[in-house]
Each structure stands twice: as C-alpha cells, then as structure tokens.
Design an enzyme around this catalytic site. Sequence first.
Site, PDB file in Angstrom:
ATOM      1  CG  ASP A   6      -2.058   0.921   1.153  1.00 36.25           C
ATOM      2  OD1 ASP A   6      -2.322   1.439   0.052  1.00 36.25           O
ATOM      3  OD2 ASP A   6      -2.704   1.152   2.178  1.00 36.25           O
ATOM      4  CG  ASN A  37      -7.280  -2.867  -5.877  1.00 41.40           C
ATOM      5  OD1 ASN A  37      -6.378  -3.632  -5.554  1.00 41.40           O
ATOM      6  ND2 ASN A  37      -7.653  -1.872  -5.079  1.00 41.40           N
TER       7      ASN A  37
HETATM    8  C1  FPP Z   1      -2.160  -0.119  -3.355  1.00 42.78           C
HETATM    9  O1  FPP Z   1      -1.603   1.196  -3.241  1.00 42.78           O
HETATM   10  C2  FPP Z   1      -1.524  -0.809  -4.456  1.00 42.78           C
HETATM   11  C3  FPP Z   1      -2.162  -1.470  -5.473  1.00 42.78           C
HETATM   12  C4  FPP Z   1      -3.626  -1.556  -5.566  1.00 42.78           C
HETATM   13  C5  FPP Z   1      -1.419  -2.095  -6.571  1.00 42.78           C
HETATM   14  C6  FPP Z   1      -0.217  -2.870  -6.118  1.00 42.78           C
HETATM   15  C7  FPP Z   1       0.523  -3.285  -7.289  1.00 42.78           C
HETATM   16  C8  FPP Z   1       1.858  -3.173  -7.430  1.00 42.78           C
HETATM   17  C9  FPP Z   1       2.768  -2.661  -6.386  1.00 42.78           C
HETATM   18  C10 FPP Z   1       2.482  -3.654  -8.656  1.00 42.78           C
HETATM   19  C11 FPP Z   1       2.997  -5.025  -8.338  1.00 42.78           C
HETATM   20  C12 FPP Z   1       3.689  -5.561  -9.439  1.00 42.78           C
HETATM   21  C13 FPP Z   1       3.980  -6.851  -9.526  1.00 42.78           C
HETATM   22  C14 FPP Z   1       4.872  -7.209 -10.606  1.00 42.78           C
HETATM   23  C15 FPP Z   1       3.438  -7.895  -8.625  1.00 42.78           C
HETATM   24  P1  FPP Z   1      -2.531   2.443  -3.495  1.00 42.78           P
HETATM   25  O2  FPP Z   1      -2.590   2.703  -4.945  1.00 42.78           O
HETATM   26  O3  FPP Z   1      -3.870   2.197  -2.860  1.00 42.78           O
HETATM   27  O4  FPP Z   1      -1.783   3.570  -2.760  1.00 42.78           O
HETATM   28  P2  FPP Z   1      -2.463   4.818  -2.031  1.00 42.78           P
HETATM   29  O5  FPP Z   1      -3.187   4.254  -0.835  1.00 42.78           O
HETATM   30  O6  FPP Z   1      -1.294   5.657  -1.641  1.00 42.78           O
HETATM   31  O7  FPP Z   1      -3.369   5.492  -3.006  1.00 42.78           O
END
Ligand code: FPP
Length: 237
Positions: free
Chosen positions: A18, A66
């Site tokens: 996250d 998501n």
């Molecule tokens: C949550 O952070 C993150 C996600 C929904 C996506 C996670 C995916 C990756 C890190 C890419 C992974 C890649 C591989 C190759 C497995 P957020 O977007 O909710 O962050 P925020 O809370 O700051 O908005």
Amino acid sequence: MSELNSAGFPVHIGFIMDGNGRWAKKRGLERKFGHKEGAKTFRKIVSYCKELGVKYITFYAFSTENWKRPKDEVEAIMALFDQYLDEVRKHTKENIRVMFIGDKSAFDENFRNKMIALEEDSKDFDAMTLILAINYGGRDDIIYAAKQVAELVKSGSISSSQIDESLFSNLLYTKGVPDVDYIIRPSGELRLSNFLIWQAAYAEYYFTDVLWPDFDKKDLDKALDEFKNRKRRFGGV
Ligand code: FPP
C-alpha cells in the site's frame, strides 16, 4: 498452524503493498508511476525473502475491489503483472514456485493462460513459494470454498458433519499453503482490507508509515526483529 522456521522467521509472510498512489502524488507524478516503483520494491523484497530463507510470501497485488479504480490505472497495474510474468518464466533457475490466488476468470485468455502455465511450470520448485493475490478478496475466497463444500454435500461425497476447518482450508485458493504468520502493511493504514481473512486468524500484524515504494530491506529486518519478540499463544496460555 505453521511454525517459525529455523532462523526465527515466520514461515509465511503476507505483504499489503500500500501507498503507491501517495508516493507518486508526493512527487507530483501520476499514480501509475507509484505502482511502477512499487513493482521494483516487490522484486527486491522477493529476492531478499528468498535470501533470508522465508518459505512462503503472499503479496496483495490487486483486490476484487481494485477494479473500481480509473481504467488507465488498472491497465498500468495489469501491464506490470504481465511484464513480471514474462520475466519470471525466464528465471526458472531461481527455483521459486509461483501461485496465483483469486478469481482468474476476470482476466483475458492470454493473461490467464500465462498464469496457469507459470503455476504448472514452477510447481516442483521448492526454494520458496511466491503467491500473488490478483483479483483476490478474502470473502470471495471463503465463498469459493463454501460453494465447493455445498457441491460435495449435494453430490453425497461428504456429509455436513464432516465439514471441519481442515476440509474447508483445503478448498480455499491457498490450498496446501500454511496459514499466514505475519502480515506487513506499510503506508500507515491499520486494516486488513479483505486480505487472507480466513488464513490470518492467528497472524501477527506489523504496520509502518513507510510507503510501499520506499519499503526496503532495513524495513523488513525491523519487522522481522519485532516478530521474534511476539509471543504467539494460538488461543492457549
Ligand atoms: C495499493 O496502493 C496498491 C495497489 C492496488 C497495486 C499494487 C501493485 C503493485 C505494487 C504492482 C505489483 C507488481 C507486480 C509485478 C506484482 P494504493 O494505490 O492504494 O496507494 P495509495 O493508498 O497511496 O493510493
């Protein structure tokens, strides 16, 4: 219930990746750049866990919720997965088993076939099991198992009195994987967000304000040090 491995590390660690969006925003970048950076962290943490001898690691990469994100952000995340799948297939020498948990039916055929082929090709690798939760939700996981239980009872294969935790666990997406011991969530949020809700029944939790793209080996060392001091009683005394 899984035990500590010989070095005092959890056998199974779950990561909630996250804070990518906030990491990008702080830099005046689009959210997708945060995910790109998050994917780099993911690679570093996978190889560090392997180096440390952790046997199972699960990453919450994309939840059933998501899909509500803007289309371009979802596409950017899917492109990162796709790229990683291609990369992993070329790295068989790593001896890492890859598993996907979640509902694969939501993905296009090409991507789905890549996931299935990777699971099949890596199924005998035993240095570590890397589990990617993609289109995963803990409630969805439980419903997936419950539907199978219903079918087993309906067909007469089992009676309802035979339904127990072990039977149920073996029908979850995580079939054969020990329960998660330690859940690490960066970025300051203090919740489970539908991640491994059955499997985390006795898990310990670690929260840190560090955003996932900034999470590094030192942060993992710190989390693992703390785990060693946790007294797990699993309901006993
Ligand atoms: C949550 O952070 C993150 C996600 C929904 C996506 C996670 C995916 C990756 C890190 C890419 C992974 C890649 C591989 C190759 C497995 P957020 O977007 O909710 O962050 P925020 O809370 O700051 O908005």
